[in-house]
Design a protein around this motif. Structure first.
Motif, PDB file in Angstrom:
ATOM      1  N   GLN A  74       0.756  -1.280   0.091  1.00 16.01           N
ATOM      2  CA  GLN A  74      -0.215  -0.232   0.085  1.00 16.01           C
ATOM      3  C   GLN A  74       1.072   1.238   0.062  1.00 16.01           C
ATOM      4  O   GLN A  74       1.868   1.408   0.690  1.00 16.01           O
ATOM      5  CB  GLN A  74      -0.874  -0.054   1.100  1.00 16.01           C
ATOM      6  N   SER A 101      -1.826   6.787  -0.679  1.00 17.00           N
ATOM      7  CA  SER A 101      -3.024   6.048  -0.733  1.00 17.00           C
ATOM      8  C   SER A 101      -3.723   5.674   0.807  1.00 17.00           C
ATOM      9  O   SER A 101      -4.937   5.858   0.926  1.00 17.00           O
ATOM     10  CB  SER A 101      -2.982   4.554  -1.393  1.00 17.00           C
ATOM     11  N   LYS A 133      -4.597   9.240   2.029  1.00 14.80           N
ATOM     12  CA  LYS A 133      -6.126   9.437   1.475  1.00 14.80           C
ATOM     13  C   LYS A 133      -7.359   8.497   2.101  1.00 14.80           C
ATOM     14  O   LYS A 133      -8.300   9.215   2.593  1.00 14.80           O
ATOM     15  CB  LYS A 133      -6.325   9.150  -0.018  1.00 14.80           C
ATOM     16  N   ARG A 134      -7.092   7.528   2.356  1.00 11.85           N
ATOM     17  CA  ARG A 134      -7.636   6.650   2.898  1.00 11.85           C
ATOM     18  C   ARG A 134      -8.291   6.844   4.483  1.00 11.85           C
ATOM     19  O   ARG A 134      -9.602   6.721   4.734  1.00 11.85           O
ATOM     20  CB  ARG A 134      -7.419   4.971   2.862  1.00 11.85           C
ATOM     21  N   ALA A 157     -10.071   2.046  10.279  1.00 10.99           N
ATOM     22  CA  ALA A 157      -9.923   1.659   8.850  1.00 10.99           C
ATOM     23  C   ALA A 157      -9.068   0.408   8.515  1.00 10.99           C
ATOM     24  O   ALA A 157      -9.406  -0.239   7.565  1.00 10.99           O
ATOM     25  CB  ALA A 157      -9.463   2.885   7.937  1.00 10.99           C
ATOM     26  N   GLN A 205     -14.783   2.064  10.470  1.00 10.14           N
ATOM     27  CA  GLN A 205     -14.635   2.665   9.161  1.00 10.14           C
ATOM     28  C   GLN A 205     -16.469   3.286   9.078  1.00 10.14           C
ATOM     29  O   GLN A 205     -16.212   4.502   8.679  1.00 10.14           O
ATOM     30  CB  GLN A 205     -14.564   1.424   7.995  1.00 10.14           C
TER      31      GLN A 205
END
Length: 127
Positions: A34, A38, A41-42, A72, A89
Protein backbone atom coordinates in the motif's frame (compact mmCIF):
# COMPACT_ATOMS: atom_id res chain seq x y z
CA UNK A 1 7.28 -16.44 13.45
CA UNK A 2 6.16 -13.85 10.92
CA UNK A 3 8.46 -12.05 8.55
CA UNK A 4 8.94 -8.38 9.39
CA UNK A 5 9.05 -6.06 6.39
CA UNK A 6 11.38 -3.10 5.87
CA UNK A 7 8.83 -0.45 6.90
CA UNK A 8 7.91 -2.31 10.08
CA UNK A 9 11.63 -2.68 10.86
CA UNK A 10 12.15 1.05 10.36
CA UNK A 11 9.15 1.80 12.59
CA UNK A 12 10.49 -0.45 15.35
CA UNK A 13 13.80 1.43 15.21
CA UNK A 14 12.14 4.87 15.14
CA UNK A 15 9.85 3.98 18.03
CA UNK A 16 12.67 2.18 19.91
CA UNK A 17 10.75 -1.12 19.88
CA UNK A 18 7.84 0.61 21.64
CA UNK A 19 5.59 1.20 18.62
CA UNK A 20 1.88 0.86 19.40
CA UNK A 21 -0.04 -1.90 17.63
CA UNK A 22 -1.84 0.60 15.40
CA UNK A 23 1.44 2.11 14.17
CA UNK A 24 2.69 -1.39 13.37
CA UNK A 25 -0.57 -2.04 11.50
CA UNK A 26 0.09 1.08 9.44
CA UNK A 27 3.66 -0.07 8.70
CA UNK A 28 2.43 -3.53 7.70
CA UNK A 29 0.04 -1.98 5.18
CA UNK A 30 3.01 -0.20 3.57
CA UNK A 31 5.05 -3.41 3.63
CA UNK A 32 2.12 -5.19 1.95
CA UNK A 33 2.37 -2.79 -0.99
CA UNK A 34 0.00 0.00 0.00
CA UNK A 35 1.43 3.39 -0.96
CA UNK A 36 1.67 5.91 1.87
CA UNK A 37 -0.22 8.43 -0.26
CA UNK A 38 -3.08 5.96 -0.74
CA UNK A 39 -3.16 5.18 2.97
CA UNK A 40 -3.19 8.87 3.78
CA UNK A 41 -6.14 9.47 1.49
CA UNK A 42 -8.00 6.48 2.91
CA UNK A 43 -7.46 7.81 6.44
CA UNK A 44 -8.24 11.43 5.55
CA UNK A 45 -4.74 12.79 6.06
CA UNK A 46 -1.93 14.10 3.91
CA UNK A 47 1.01 11.76 3.25
CA UNK A 48 3.25 13.82 5.56
CA UNK A 49 1.11 12.77 8.54
CA UNK A 50 1.55 9.08 7.73
CA UNK A 51 5.26 9.56 7.23
CA UNK A 52 5.56 11.47 10.51
CA UNK A 53 3.70 8.81 12.47
CA UNK A 54 5.83 6.03 11.01
CA UNK A 55 9.03 7.98 11.80
CA UNK A 56 7.79 8.84 15.31
CA UNK A 57 8.13 12.55 14.70
CA UNK A 58 4.51 13.56 14.13
CA UNK A 59 3.58 16.37 16.51
CA UNK A 60 -0.14 16.44 15.81
CA UNK A 61 -2.95 14.60 17.55
CA UNK A 62 -1.86 10.96 17.63
CA UNK A 63 -5.12 9.90 19.28
CA UNK A 64 -7.05 10.99 16.19
CA UNK A 65 -4.67 9.21 13.85
CA UNK A 66 -4.94 6.11 16.04
CA UNK A 67 -8.76 6.22 15.90
CA UNK A 68 -8.71 6.38 12.12
CA UNK A 69 -6.14 3.61 11.76
CA UNK A 70 -8.05 1.34 14.12
CA UNK A 71 -11.28 2.04 12.27
CA UNK A 72 -9.95 1.70 8.73
CA UNK A 73 -7.21 -0.91 9.07
CA UNK A 74 -7.88 -2.90 12.21
CA UNK A 75 -11.61 -3.61 11.82
CA UNK A 76 -12.52 -2.03 15.12
CA UNK A 77 -16.22 -2.25 16.02
CA UNK A 78 -17.93 0.53 17.93
CA UNK A 79 -21.36 1.16 19.39
CA UNK A 80 -23.17 3.97 17.61
CA UNK A 81 -25.88 5.70 19.67
CA UNK A 82 -28.18 5.65 16.63
CA UNK A 83 -27.18 2.57 14.62
CA UNK A 84 -25.98 0.13 17.27
CA UNK A 85 -22.83 -1.88 16.61
CA UNK A 86 -21.02 -0.81 13.44
CA UNK A 87 -17.45 -0.93 12.13
CA UNK A 88 -15.11 1.88 12.96
CA UNK A 89 -14.90 2.64 9.25
CA UNK A 90 -18.69 3.06 9.07
CA UNK A 91 -18.46 5.38 12.07
CA UNK A 92 -15.85 7.53 10.32
CA UNK A 93 -17.99 7.66 7.18
CA UNK A 94 -21.04 8.78 9.18
CA UNK A 95 -18.97 11.50 10.83
CA UNK A 96 -18.09 12.97 7.45
CA UNK A 97 -21.66 13.06 6.14
CA UNK A 98 -23.35 16.46 5.96
CA UNK A 99 -26.78 17.09 7.40
CA UNK A 100 -29.49 15.73 5.07
CA UNK A 101 -32.63 17.59 6.18
CA UNK A 102 -34.88 15.77 3.70
CA UNK A 103 -35.21 12.74 5.98
CA UNK A 104 -36.29 12.72 9.61
CA UNK A 105 -34.18 9.63 10.28
CA UNK A 106 -31.12 11.21 8.62
CA UNK A 107 -31.52 14.30 10.83
CA UNK A 108 -31.74 12.14 13.98
CA UNK A 109 -28.69 10.15 12.89
CA UNK A 110 -26.73 13.34 12.16
CA UNK A 111 -27.70 14.82 15.55
CA UNK A 112 -26.67 11.64 17.37
CA UNK A 113 -23.39 11.62 15.49
CA UNK A 114 -22.70 15.26 16.34
CA UNK A 115 -23.23 14.58 20.05
CA UNK A 116 -21.19 11.36 20.07
CA UNK A 117 -17.83 11.48 21.89
CA UNK A 118 -16.33 9.31 19.10
CA UNK A 119 -16.93 12.04 16.52
CA UNK A 120 -13.46 13.31 15.57
CA UNK A 121 -15.03 16.37 13.93
CA UNK A 122 -15.99 17.57 17.44
CA UNK A 123 -12.46 17.34 18.80
CA UNK A 124 -9.60 19.79 18.51
CA UNK A 125 -7.99 19.47 15.12
CA UNK A 126 -11.03 18.03 13.37
CA UNK A 127 -11.22 14.85 11.41
Amino acid sequence: MSIVGPKETAVRVAWRDDAPDWVLALAREVDAGQKQASLAKRLGYCPAVISGVLKNDYRGNLAQVEARVRAALMSERVTCPALGEITGQECLEQQRKPLAPDSGWAVKLWQACQACPRNLQNKEGGA
